[in-house]
Design a protein around this motif. Structure first.
Motif, short mmCIF file in Angstrom:
data_model
loop_
_atom_site.label_atom_id
_atom_site.label_comp_id
_atom_site.label_asym_id
_atom_site.label_seq_id
_atom_site.Cartn_x
_atom_site.Cartn_y
_atom_site.Cartn_z
N THR A 119 -6.51 13.41 39.66
CA THR A 119 -6.42 13.05 38.24
C THR A 119 -7.74 13.24 37.50
OG1 THR A 119 -6.81 10.72 38.78
CG2 THR A 119 -4.51 11.43 38.53
N LEU A 120 -8.87 13.05 38.15
CA LEU A 120 -10.16 13.27 37.47
C LEU A 120 -10.32 14.73 37.06
CD1 LEU A 120 -12.47 11.03 39.64
CD2 LEU A 120 -11.83 10.65 37.26
N ARG A 121 -10.02 15.64 37.97
CA ARG A 121 -10.12 17.07 37.66
C ARG A 121 -9.09 17.46 36.60
NH1 ARG A 121 -11.04 16.43 43.07
NH2 ARG A 121 -13.09 17.13 43.78
N GLN A 122 -7.90 16.88 36.68
CA GLN A 122 -6.88 17.16 35.68
C GLN A 122 -7.30 16.65 34.31
OE1 GLN A 122 -3.50 15.26 37.52
NE2 GLN A 122 -2.93 17.11 38.66
N SER A 123 -7.95 15.50 34.26
CA SER A 123 -8.43 14.97 32.97
C SER A 123 -9.49 15.90 32.37
CB SER A 123 -9.01 13.57 33.16
OG SER A 123 -7.99 12.66 33.49
N THR A 124 -10.37 16.42 33.21
CA THR A 124 -11.36 17.37 32.73
C THR A 124 -10.69 18.62 32.18
OG1 THR A 124 -12.98 16.55 34.32
CG2 THR A 124 -13.42 18.70 33.35
N ALA A 125 -9.71 19.13 32.91
CA ALA A 125 -8.99 20.33 32.45
C ALA A 125 -8.28 20.07 31.12
CB ALA A 125 -7.99 20.78 33.52
N MET A 126 -7.68 18.89 30.97
CA MET A 126 -7.01 18.57 29.71
C MET A 126 -8.02 18.45 28.56
SD MET A 126 -3.84 16.05 30.68
CE MET A 126 -4.79 14.88 31.63
N ALA A 127 -9.19 17.90 28.85
CA ALA A 127 -10.22 17.80 27.81
C ALA A 127 -10.68 19.19 27.37
CB ALA A 127 -11.40 16.97 28.32
N ILE A 128 -10.85 20.09 28.32
CA ILE A 128 -11.24 21.47 27.99
C ILE A 128 -10.14 22.12 27.16
CG2 ILE A 128 -11.64 23.78 28.96
CD1 ILE A 128 -12.98 22.32 31.37
N THR A 154 -7.93 20.69 25.22
CA THR A 154 -7.92 20.08 23.89
C THR A 154 -9.07 20.62 23.04
OG1 THR A 154 -6.91 18.09 24.79
CG2 THR A 154 -7.98 17.88 22.64
N LEU A 155 -10.26 20.74 23.63
CA LEU A 155 -11.39 21.33 22.92
C LEU A 155 -11.06 22.75 22.49
CD1 LEU A 155 -14.46 21.44 22.11
CD2 LEU A 155 -14.83 22.39 24.39
N LEU A 168 -8.09 24.19 21.97
CA LEU A 168 -7.11 24.20 20.88
C LEU A 168 -7.73 23.78 19.55
CD1 LEU A 168 -3.95 22.67 22.62
CD2 LEU A 168 -4.34 25.07 21.97
N ALA A 169 -8.56 22.74 19.58
CA ALA A 169 -9.22 22.28 18.35
C ALA A 169 -10.15 23.35 17.80
CB ALA A 169 -9.99 20.99 18.63
N ALA A 170 -10.89 24.02 18.67
CA ALA A 170 -11.80 25.08 18.23
C ALA A 170 -11.01 26.23 17.61
CB ALA A 170 -12.64 25.58 19.41
N ARG A 171 -9.94 26.65 18.26
CA ARG A 171 -9.13 27.76 17.74
C ARG A 171 -8.50 27.39 16.41
NH1 ARG A 171 -10.52 31.60 17.72
NH2 ARG A 171 -8.53 32.71 17.62
N ALA A 172 -8.14 26.12 16.22
CA ALA A 172 -7.58 25.68 14.94
C ALA A 172 -8.59 25.82 13.81
CB ALA A 172 -7.10 24.23 15.05
N GLU A 173 -9.88 25.81 14.17
CA GLU A 173 -10.95 25.98 13.19
C GLU A 173 -11.48 27.41 13.17
OE1 GLU A 173 -11.88 23.69 11.01
OE2 GLU A 173 -10.43 22.26 11.84
N ASN A 174 -10.77 28.33 13.82
CA ASN A 174 -11.15 29.74 13.91
C ASN A 174 -12.44 29.98 14.69
OD1 ASN A 174 -8.92 30.89 12.57
ND2 ASN A 174 -9.79 30.22 10.63
N LEU A 175 -12.76 29.06 15.57
CA LEU A 175 -13.90 29.25 16.47
C LEU A 175 -13.41 29.95 17.73
CD1 LEU A 175 -15.64 25.80 16.18
CD2 LEU A 175 -16.68 27.99 15.64
N GLY A 176 -14.23 30.83 18.25
CA GLY A 176 -13.89 31.50 19.50
C GLY A 176 -14.35 30.66 20.68
N LEU A 209 -18.44 27.17 29.23
CA LEU A 209 -17.78 27.70 28.04
C LEU A 209 -18.80 28.22 27.04
CD1 LEU A 209 -15.18 24.84 27.33
CD2 LEU A 209 -14.88 26.88 28.74
N CYS A 210 -18.39 29.23 26.30
CA CYS A 210 -19.12 29.73 25.15
C CYS A 210 -18.26 29.40 23.94
CB CYS A 210 -19.34 31.23 25.24
SG CYS A 210 -20.24 31.73 26.72
N LEU A 211 -18.86 28.83 22.92
CA LEU A 211 -18.13 28.38 21.75
C LEU A 211 -18.86 28.85 20.51
CD1 LEU A 211 -15.95 26.33 20.55
CD2 LEU A 211 -17.74 24.61 20.75
N GLY A 212 -18.16 29.51 19.60
CA GLY A 212 -18.83 29.96 18.38
C GLY A 212 -17.94 30.82 17.52
#
Length: 105
Positions: free
Chosen positions: A25-34, A36-37, A39-47, A75-78
């Motif tokens: 469950t700890l690894r699954q929680s990390t994967a879900m957090a990634i 979610t991040l 999806l939220a980034a893509r909703a803001e047009n971030l790559g 991850l790379c985010l921008g």
């Protein structure tokens, strides 16, 4: 931005609730957090991109992580340089789309 993400694999918080029967469950929680991040980034047009050619042990050493932290993702985010739906691997000719096997028959 570059994000090195780790999972704390034996936190004192939660008193091991759920982890006794489902330690993943700890690894699954990390994967879900990634996820979610991402999806939220893509909703803001971030790559968002995941660098997958790293050696986890080397990253843990590089960042001097505690022994109970496990490397999960880099991850790379921008803002993307190109605004289209073509993945970089396809644009660079590293990977081409192909028809699913069920359509090839």
């Amino acid at each position: 931005e570059h994000l090195a993400i780790f999972t704390h694999i034996d936190p004192t918080e939660g008193r091991r609730l759920g982890r006794r029967t489902m330690p993943e469950t700890l690894r699954q929680s990390t994967a879900m957090a990634i996820h979610t991040l991402w999806l939220a980034a893509r909703a803001e047009n971030l790559g968002v991109g995941m660098v997958s050619i790293l050696e986890p042990a080397r990253i843990e050493t590089l960042f001097a992580t505690p022994p109970d932290w496990e490397f999960s993702a880099y991850l790379c985010l921008g803002w993307p340089a190109v605004h289209d739906d073509t993945p970089l691997l396809h644009r660079a000719g590293w990977q081409e789309n192909r028809e699913p096997e069920w359509q090839e028959r």
